[in-house]
Design a protein around this motif. Structure first.
Motif, short mmCIF file in Angstrom:
data_model
loop_
_atom_site.label_atom_id
_atom_site.label_comp_id
_atom_site.label_asym_id
_atom_site.label_seq_id
_atom_site.Cartn_x
_atom_site.Cartn_y
_atom_site.Cartn_z
N LYS A 149 20.89 -14.42 8.64
CA LYS A 149 20.60 -14.67 7.24
C LYS A 149 19.55 -15.78 7.17
N HIS A 150 18.46 -15.53 6.48
CA HIS A 150 17.37 -16.52 6.42
C HIS A 150 17.35 -17.27 5.10
N GLN A 151 18.08 -16.80 4.12
CA GLN A 151 17.95 -17.40 2.79
C GLN A 151 18.72 -18.71 2.70
N ALA A 152 17.98 -19.77 2.42
CA ALA A 152 18.62 -21.06 2.17
C ALA A 152 18.98 -21.12 0.69
N GLU A 153 19.68 -22.17 0.33
CA GLU A 153 20.03 -22.35 -1.08
C GLU A 153 18.76 -22.50 -1.91
N SER A 206 18.00 -28.69 -1.52
CA SER A 206 18.35 -27.36 -1.02
C SER A 206 19.09 -27.55 0.30
N ARG A 207 20.21 -26.85 0.44
CA ARG A 207 21.03 -27.02 1.65
C ARG A 207 20.88 -25.81 2.58
N ALA A 267 13.38 -20.91 7.61
CA ALA A 267 12.99 -20.11 6.44
C ALA A 267 12.70 -21.03 5.25
N GLN A 324 18.00 -20.57 8.62
CA GLN A 324 17.76 -20.96 7.23
C GLN A 324 16.85 -22.19 7.15
#
Lengths: 765, 174
Positions: free
Chosen positions: A334-338, B69-70, B79, B76
């Motif tokens: 999963k690449h999506q950060a918050e 942003s965490r 990214a 992640q």
């Protein structure tokens, strides 16, 4: 010539180039079938890199079909991908690994999905599914499921189950014999002489030919030991039914899960049969074999995996099957950060469940009402899924997403909906079954397996490795939960109920004159109407005690209480009897005191039962003082939370481990350590060490302190309520404060607080 | 140390030390927010809006200047850095290496990802500078040291606070 078989699918696993299926057919034959089966993975990225990957794949020996297509990525919408269909699915893993090594910068999908899940998604089958299979020379031509995992009562599967257990815990002493059970047969098989033992066991395996071997310590001791003996004496044991494959051994490992360190012992899995080690199976004490089989049915995980893997893996597997069936890409990573938000927005969104602190003390005629599977219910009802845009906070309406761009139901609720429906159906059925109905235990076990999946699904939304998780969805669930609980509170207050406590998905309410289930029906209907979520009466308590903090008795503690329902059953939360590290002797004493008090027909009669409770306490203290308590009843069991070198001040568990290490025994972080408190240094005795101990070494004063603390938790609030002078002066609840009636202290307004994601209490502004 | 750390346009500084330096980094964020917008990327769940609000002493509106942003996996982290555009605000990256200590990801992969992050740290620090904090892992390893060395090499400035002295394992107690 084609043959049509019907039966139950026992297992699916891969061999060199094809898939092996084990089918228990209606004639009782165990059929080993093969099924050639293609499987695909996908890659996305810059066109030049995709072209290079295409060329590279074309040059590989493994047979593939390559194409360019558009597929849906839950986080990014429609993406163009290179589809790599591997003709023989078992070869996919190796090819995928090599592709990733060669082209690491591409984004990959569907690369690490197990073959059994791919098969389940493709053909709609699952472990123990009733199937119709068309075969030709034991090769599957078509397979069709004749039922679904969502049936409450699937046709019983005539499994042959062989149970093997050693006569003692191998960690403590070397076992001398095995107890063998199958059908109505039970016999003892001595481990010595080894050759005779092996011949006898082999004979049993050949004669009975079990489908499932249930063991105690089979993963960590028995099967490794059998394999070693078999090799040593050159006497093959048919542990596997499939002769072409060896036994599958997985090494022990330690890992972090939900902030806790977990130790997973080694595992031994069989081919053609199944092996479950009761001591190494997940939640075995909670739902047993029936629950394991249910877990396998609904998650599509092979039975041997379903027994050992966490409910989180179960939820993940269910999502994979949903995604595969809907042609949705499953990201490898999963690449999506918050999504960035301001610190102020973070404070508003990252709040967890709503907690309304309890009013400390004894209360009578309290209704306990709970939302039914609240968080999964919210996820399904309000369509919470990463790909579905959210409606504004505080608005209890389902999210629909943009027309034409997202499915009507997101992947998360789509996966959960049938599971939630089945659990509610089990709960309803259980409510209607006669208490002596033989289906009760089976239903309870199956409902429990589903409960764990549903409990996990919410946390899993925020879990770092959840492929379809998103922190925003996780926060949305709690936002809906807080709103629903507040609406329930308002509904209760509008109907003149007082709120004594609220905890995430439950409320404790009181209204003079309300003491029957009918008295609460209007409230339930009103809450359901205002929230559109199902809510049920957990029960009506004759009395309930909400406990204060140990540090300061003016401060209430959420979800720490004990009470007795009108039917006499007891409910406890957060007290010693619920803690895993409480010695059984103390937990039993506390529960027995509650059982004595539960005899009171109503709260006002409680003082009548205090003398009996005190007499019992005296008896238990006497047993302790005279050394009449079996040592096993005094055992403390704690988990080693880190490496020994990381302890700045050694805990009792760490000291016990040092003892064991000195004796050459290895204990890893995450493993349970059992020990006794003893007098002098080092103050503990490792139970699983080799040195013996006796009752004279036990630190009875320490156990007395623990016992009186547990006794005080129950007795003291009741004595305070009725302003009875304590009979036992050594309650150790509040060592620094004088005892005083709760009524004088309990007048403070309950504080509304939130539990945030880290479990901290945050006051509501 | 709190007062000395400053971000400078065009470069980023590395702040390495035990977990206690988290307070230093939160103070830095609060101080930067007093001056203008600040971007925070959190790789170790270290951001605490309540502590920062306390430091901002009666100026809760300044919390709106902090963009947070965490990230929970090393993929992640990369990214998020790739996706972020250059803005005229300082970058504070908290506990950068935490997700890269995850042993379920092969070490060569983690090293590759760290190396790919570095140009982005530089890019995002061009306009207003940046600060990146790291802590040693619970159990030291040569892999962690390699990752640290890659970062230290790339940083313009390094603030390194020594960890407390290691605890001696007691001798046999029985």
């Amino acid at each position: 010539m084609d043959e049509i078989l019907t039966g139950w699918l026992l297992d699916v696993y891969r061999e060199e180039t094809s898939l092996t299926l084990w089918l228990l057919d209606d004639d009782g034959q165990r059929r080993r079938l093969t099924h050639p089966f293609p499987a695909a993975f996908y890659a996305a990225g810059p066109a030049n890199q995709l072209r290079a990957l295409w060329r590279w794949l074309s040059e590989q020996e493994i047979q593939v079909h390559l194409s360019r297509m558009e597929r849906k990525d839950v986080f990014q919408g429609i993406v163009t991908v290179l589809a790599v269909e591997v003709v023989h699915a078992p070869q996919l893993d190796a090819l995928f690994r090599r592709a990733v090594e060669t082209y690491p910068d591409l984004t990959y999908y569907d690369g690490d999905i197990s073959i059994s899940l791919r098969y389940a998604a493709r053909f709609g089958v699952f472990p123990l599914a009733r199937c119709q299979v068309v075969v030709n020379a034991e090769r599957v031509k078509t397979i069709t499921a004749l039922n679904t995992p969502w049936e409450l009562e699937p046709a019983p599967v005539p499994l042959r189950i062989l149970s093997i257990e050693p006569d003692r815990d191998p960690a403590q002493a070397c076992p001398r014999h095995l107890v063998i059970r199958y059908d109505r047969i039970r016999y003892i098989l001595p481990l010595e002489p080894a050759r005779a033992f092996l011949i006898s066991l082999r004979s049993t395996l050949e004669r009975y030919d079990p489908d499932l071997i249930l063991t105690d310590w089979g993963d960590t001791w028995l099967l490794p030991c059998l394999l070693k003996l078999s090799k040593e004496y050159n006497l093959p044991l048919p542990l596997n039914r499939a002769e072409t494959q060896g036994v599958i051994e997985h090494q022990a490992r330690t890992y972090f899960s939900y902030g806790q360190i977990v130790y997973k012992g080694s595992q031994v899995q069989l081919r053609g049969r199944m092996h479950i080690d009761r001591r190494n199976a997940m939640m075995w004490s909670d739902y047993g074999l029936e629950g394991v089989l249910e877990m396998a049915r609904v998650t599509a995980l092979p039975i041997q995996d379903a027994a050992r893997l966490s409910p989180g893996t179960g939820i993940s597997s269910m999502q994979f099957v949903t995604a595969l069936r809907a042609n949705i890409l499953i990201p490898w990573h999963k690449h999506q950060a918050e999504q960035p938000k301001t610190a102020l927005e973070l404070i508003h969104t990252d709040m967890g469940g709503l907690v309304y602190q309890p009013t400390i003390g004894l209360h009578k005629d309290i209704g306990g009402i709970d939302f039914v599977s609240m968080y999964p219910g919210i996820m399904v009802r309000f369509n919470i899924s990463p790909e579905v845009p959210r409606s504004k906070a505080g608005d209890l309406t389902p999210a629909t997403g943009e027309p034409g761009k997202v499915p009507s139901m997101g992947i998360v609720p789509q996966t959960l909906a049938p599971l939630l429906e089945k659990r509610i159906a089990f709960k309803t059925a259980l409510g209607n079954l006669h208490p002596k109905d033989c289906r009760r235990e089976v239903y309870k076990a199956r409902a429990s397996a589903e409960k764990w999946l549903l409990v996990t699904c919410f946390g899993y939304l925020g879990y770092k490795n959840a492929r379809f998780g998103a922190i925003e969805s996780h926060e949305a669930v709690t936002a809906y939960g807080r709103e629903a609980l507040l609406r329930a509170k308002e509904a209760a207050e509008d109907l003149d109920f007082s709120i004594l406590h609220m905890y995430v998905d439950g409320l404790w309410v009181q209204k003079p004159g309300c003491s029957t289930p009918e008295d609460f029906q209007a409230l339930l209907a009103e809450v359901s109407e205002r929230t559109s979520l199902p809510i049920a009466l957990d029960g009506i308590y004759r009395w309930v005690v909400f406990l204060p903090s140990r540090v300061d008795e003016r401060i209430p503690v959420p979800n720490r209480y004990f009470g007795v329902f009108q039917d006499g059953s007891i409910k406890v939360r957060g007290i010693e009897a619920r803690r895993h590290d409480t010695p059984p002797f103390i937990a039993e004493t506390q529960m027995k005191i509650l059982a004595i008090l539960a005899k009171a027909a109503d709260a006002d009669r409680l003082p009548d039962f205090l003398p009996e409770a005190r007499q019992y306490i005296g008896q238990r203290l006497d047993e302790l003082a005279k050394g009449r308590v079996p040592l096993a009843e005094l055992l403390v069991s704690q988990r080693l939370s880190r490496e020994l070198t990381e302890y700045s001040s050694p805990s009792p568990a760490a000291r016990a481990v040092w003892q064991m290490q000195a004796e050459g025994k290895q204990i890893h972080p995450g493993q349970q350590v059992r020990f006794l408190y003893t007098r002098g240094e080092p103050g503990v005795h490792a139970w699983d060490g080799t040195e013996s101990t006796d009752i004279s070494m036990v630190d009875s004063n320490r156990y007395k302190t623990l016992l009186m603390r547990a006794v005080g938790t129950i007795i003291r609030p009741i004595e305070q309520h009725f302003e009875i002078m304590p009979q036992h002066s050594n309650y150790v609840l509040f060592p620094n404060q004088k005892a005083g009636p709760v009524k004088e202290l309990g007048g403070q307004m309950p504080l509304a607080t939130f539990l945030d994601l880290r479990g901290r209490l945050v006051q509501l502004h | 140390m709190d007062e000395l750390i400053e971000t400078h346009p065009g470069s980023w500084i590395l702040v390495a030390g035990p977990r206690a330096i988290r307070a230093t980094m939160l103070t830095l964020i609060a101080r930067l927010a007093e001056r203008g917008p600040v971007r925070v990327l959190d790789g170790g769940n270290q951001f605490n809006a309540y502590l920062i609000a306390r430091q901002l002493r009666g100026q809760p509106n300044l919390l709106s200047r902090i963009s947070i942003s965490r990230m929970f996996t090393c993929y992640q982290v990369l990214a998020a850095l790739e996706k972020a555009s250059e803005l005229p605000m300082p970058l504070v990256m908290l506990d950068f290496l935490r997700t890269f200590y995850d042993e379920s990801v092969p070490f060569h992969e983690r090293r590759r990802l760290v190396s790919r992050c570095i140009p982005h740290l530089r890019r995002l620090s061009v306009m207003a500078g940046g600060a990146v904090s790291i802590h040693p892992p619970a159990v030291t390893s040569s892999e962690a040291e390699t990752l640290f060395a890659i970062l230290a090499e790339a940083a313009a400035e390094r603030w390194i606070q020594d960890p407390p002295a290691p605890i001696q394992q007691p001798g046999r107690l029985c």
